[in-house]
Design a protein around this motif. Sequence first.
Motif, short mmCIF file in Angstrom:
data_model
loop_
_atom_site.label_atom_id
_atom_site.label_comp_id
_atom_site.label_asym_id
_atom_site.label_seq_id
_atom_site.Cartn_x
_atom_site.Cartn_y
_atom_site.Cartn_z
N SER A 167 0.85 -0.67 0.07
CA SER A 167 -0.16 0.06 0.02
C SER A 167 0.44 1.47 -0.11
O SER A 167 0.01 2.33 -0.46
CB SER A 167 -0.58 -0.07 0.90
OG SER A 167 -1.71 -1.28 0.96
N ASP A 213 -17.34 -3.59 -2.79
CA ASP A 213 -16.29 -3.02 -3.67
C ASP A 213 -15.32 -4.81 -4.23
O ASP A 213 -15.03 -5.09 -3.58
CB ASP A 213 -14.91 -2.11 -2.96
CG ASP A 213 -14.43 -1.83 -3.78
OD1 ASP A 213 -14.02 -2.22 -5.05
OD2 ASP A 213 -12.92 -1.30 -3.84
N PHE A 216 -6.88 -5.42 -3.55
CA PHE A 216 -7.26 -4.58 -2.38
C PHE A 216 -5.81 -3.64 -2.59
O PHE A 216 -6.09 -2.32 -2.63
CB PHE A 216 -8.03 -4.72 -0.92
CG PHE A 216 -8.99 -4.88 -1.44
CD1 PHE A 216 -10.47 -3.84 -2.23
CD2 PHE A 216 -9.58 -6.03 -0.98
CE1 PHE A 216 -11.44 -3.84 -2.38
CE2 PHE A 216 -10.86 -6.59 -1.17
CZ PHE A 216 -11.97 -5.51 -1.59
N LYS A 271 -5.86 0.83 -2.10
CA LYS A 271 -7.27 1.09 -0.75
C LYS A 271 -6.48 -0.39 0.44
O LYS A 271 -7.35 -1.44 0.73
CB LYS A 271 -8.27 -0.12 -1.54
CG LYS A 271 -9.03 0.78 -2.47
CD LYS A 271 -10.13 0.11 -3.06
CE LYS A 271 -10.90 0.25 -4.05
NZ LYS A 271 -11.47 1.59 -2.85
N ALA A 296 -8.55 -1.13 3.26
CA ALA A 296 -9.58 -2.41 3.69
C ALA A 296 -8.83 -3.49 3.64
O ALA A 296 -9.94 -4.38 3.83
CB ALA A 296 -10.89 -2.01 1.85
N ASP A 335 -6.77 6.94 3.61
CA ASP A 335 -5.52 5.88 3.97
C ASP A 335 -3.80 6.19 4.61
O ASP A 335 -3.34 5.37 5.18
CB ASP A 335 -5.83 5.33 2.89
CG ASP A 335 -6.69 4.63 2.71
OD1 ASP A 335 -7.58 4.54 3.25
OD2 ASP A 335 -7.75 3.45 2.03
#
Length: 411
Positions: free
Chosen positions: A120, A193, A269, A274, A277, A407
């Motif tokens: 991420s 999603d 994800f 994301k 999430a 995020d």
Amino acid sequence: MVRALRPVLLLLPVAVPAVVLRLTGTHPPALASILVFGLAVVAASFVLAWAAEAAEVDISGGLAIALLAIIAVLPEYAVDLYFAHKAGSNPDYVQYAAANMTGSNRLLLGLGWSSVVLISLYVASRRTGVSIRELVLESGYRRELGFLAIAGVVAFVIPVTGEIHLLLGIALLGFFAYYLYRAAVSGHDDDPDLIGPSARIGGLPTRQRRIAVIGMFVVSAGIILASAEPFADSLVEGGQALGIDQFLLVQWLAPLASEAPEFIIAILFAWRGKGAAALGLLISAKVNQWTLLIGSLPIAYGLGGGPAALHLDGRQIEEFLLTATQTLLGIAVLLSLRFPRWAAWTLLALFAIQFAVPGQTGRYILSAIYLVLAIIATTRNRHHLAATLRAPFRKPAVPTPADRTPDLVDA
């Protein structure tokens, strides 16, 4: 409909040899069994994960949460509960129940959490051109973390007493039921999603979608239940044939097979930006492991003919202690709902080091390192501790824009 189900139709034939072997009662050599039944578990796990995600389109509220939470853990639990049930009549299998449980827990946090965070942060840094150093969760995730914190602390009863008692199992199952209830009343109405095959299946007309999802549930669950016993037994026999410690083979190979879909979904994800999430998905899975899985073990053990407590030997106690202290560090790091890059690298490094320092001394040293780091992180985030422990018991608040955080945070 055929186009949407193409990935499913390509995967299910992988499980055909396992089903044929089980129906005919054929028992191939251990190594062949590991391959055949292991592939069947992996293939069926992917189909099950896609079905569970697509079902979110039709099922809402508490029913969806309860159903999907149980479905998501079926592949892993089918293997572990078989070991626990078998241990009731064969004490040699007690170690394998403990091995699968501790392995899946450490894999989920040490490899899963850290990988999702690092991916991420990499994706965010590449998109923004700025170094991103923390993954930030919304305030709603504090409830999940609070449940994990309570269950994680209670889990220390196991290495202290050297057993998983039936009463502890019942208490953990009750706590899991309460977790589902709180998740239900705190649920949101946002559209799911979905990504990949689950998105294509979820986009089918209502009647076709429901028929497809139900069929995927039934077929994949049947394959998993049919493959769990021979796959578990072949791991034990395969370890003997290869001269590999059966405990280690059960501890790492079985969880890798059963948790692969969950890991891949979380990584997808994270790759799509994301990250919160993705990490939230793995936190929820961790809650399930520390409540539903551990709580089910003494019950399966008793149904298999064992006494009221599943007793552990020295090796298993060390493994539980190592798993519990690793969990404690993960919780301590996340108390502020911020997961920094250094913490992800630390968890990943400590997870890797355990393979380089096997043995009793290595496990105790790593447990001590996890504990010391957890104390330091808890002290640093101490202002969030009380709120985290209260979160599972507080009334859900209606989220406002002020409650939502980005995020990611820039360096």
